[in-house]
Design an enzyme around this catalytic site. Sequence first.
Site: not given
Ligand SMILES: *Cc1c(COP(=O)(O)O)cnc(C)c1O
Length: 410
Positions: A337, A311, A365, A269-270
Site C-alpha cells: 500500500c 534508485y 541487493y 565486487p558485490g
Molecule cells: C557496496 C560496496 C561494495 C560493492 O559494490 P558493488 O557495486 O555491488 O560491486 C564494495 N565495497 C564497499 C566498501 C561497498 O560499500
Amino acid sequence: MELVNGTYNIGGVAISDLTAMAGLPVYVYDAAVIERQARRLSQAFSGFPHRIMFAAKALTNVNVLAYMRTLGVGLDTVSIEEVHLGLHAGYKPSEILYTPNMESYSELAQAVSLGVQVNIDAISVLERFGHDYGNSVPIAIRVNPHIMAGGNDRISTGHIDSKFGISIHQMRHVQRVVASNRLHVNGLHMHTGSDILDADVFLQGAELLLEIAEQFPDVRFLDFGSGFKVPYKPDDIGTDVELLGERLAARIQAFNATRNQPIEVWFEPGKFLVSEAGHFLVRVNVIKQTTATVFAGVDSGLNHLIRPMMYGSHHEIVNVSNPDGTPRIYTVVGYICETDTFGWDRKLNEVREGDVLAFKNAGAYGYSMSSNYNARLRPAEILVKDGQAHIIRRRETIDDLLATQIKISM
Ligand SMILES: *Cc1c(COP(=O)(O)O)cnc(C)c1O
C-alpha cells in the site's frame, strides 16, 4: 535462466520444481553463474597479485558466503553483523575485511578483537585508534579520491559531497596522525560507487592510490573497491574487466619493481559476482485494466525487491508460465500500500492471473534489502548447485514477525 523445450529452468532445475519446493515468491541463485563471474575476475586480473573480496552486503545468506569461500573469494564487510555472518560461514578472520562507515568505536574494537582486517574512514577514528592500539594492530585507510562515478547519485560514494572515506586532500594530516601514533598502515582503500562502466575511472583512482602508497612503506595491499557494472538489459554492456586488468597489469608491475615487497591488489565486487546469478520469482495475483494501462499485480512488492523504487534500477521481467503467449504491454506492480512499480510498459508474453514472473539480476541487493513492510513475510531463498536445488532460507511465518515483539499488559 534457460528456455528448453518450452520450459524455463534455472541451473538445470525446472522453475515449476523450484516453486513446488519452496512456494512463491522465492529468490533463486545459480551457483554456476557465481563461479563463472568469480573465474572471470581472477582471469582478468591474473597479470598481478590480487585478491577478490565479496561485498557481503549484496547477498548475505551464509550458504552463499560459504560457497564464495570455496571459490577462493574473501569477504568484504561493512558491519560487525556481517563479520559474524562471515565467521559463521567458515571464513577465517584473516580472510575478512571490515570497512564500516560512521560505526561506533566499540564496534570497531570488536572487529579488532575478532582479528579481521579493519579499514578506517575518518581522521577522528584514526586518532583514537592510534592512541589505543599504536602499531599493535595493522590498519587500512579508506581514501576518498573525489571522483564522480557511478550509475546515479544514490550509489556514488567517491564524490566531493560523499560521507565516505578520508579526503585525498587530507593525506598530510593523515600522515601526521600515523607518524605520531606510529600506526601500522598495511592497506589503502577506495570505493567510488556502483555501476561504473568506464575502466578509465578505475585506472584514474588506481593512479591516485598508487601515488599515496609511495608515502606508506608498510602498505602491502591496495583495495580498488568495486562498482563493476553488469548488463541489465539485453543490449547492455558491463564493465570491461579484461581491459581493466590488462591496463592495470603493466602499471602494477612497474610499481612493484620499486618496492621491497610486492603489493597485492584487492577488489570487492558485490553486484558483479551475484547480480546475474539471482532470479526473483513471483506470482501474478491480479490483472487490472485501467484507462491508462494494464497492471499485472504480483504477490510481492518493495518489501522484497526495493531497487526499482529506491534508485530506479532496471530488472528484466519474463513470464515463465507462458513462453508462447502473444507479447503485450504491462505495468508490473506490487501489492504494497504505497506505489511500488517494478516496471512500466514492459512487453511480456500474455500474462494471466496465476502466472509466474521472473525478475532478472535479482541476486545482488534483493533479499539483503528486503523488509517486513506491511507486515508481509519475507520469501524463501534457493541455491541451485550441480543440478540440485537447496532451500537455503525458509519462508518467514507469523511467528517470525512476533518473535522480537514484547507484549505488555494494557
Ligand atoms: C557496496 C560496496 C561494495 C560493492 O559494490 P558493488 O557495486 O555491488 O560491486 C564494495 N565495497 C564497499 C566498501 C561497498 O560499500
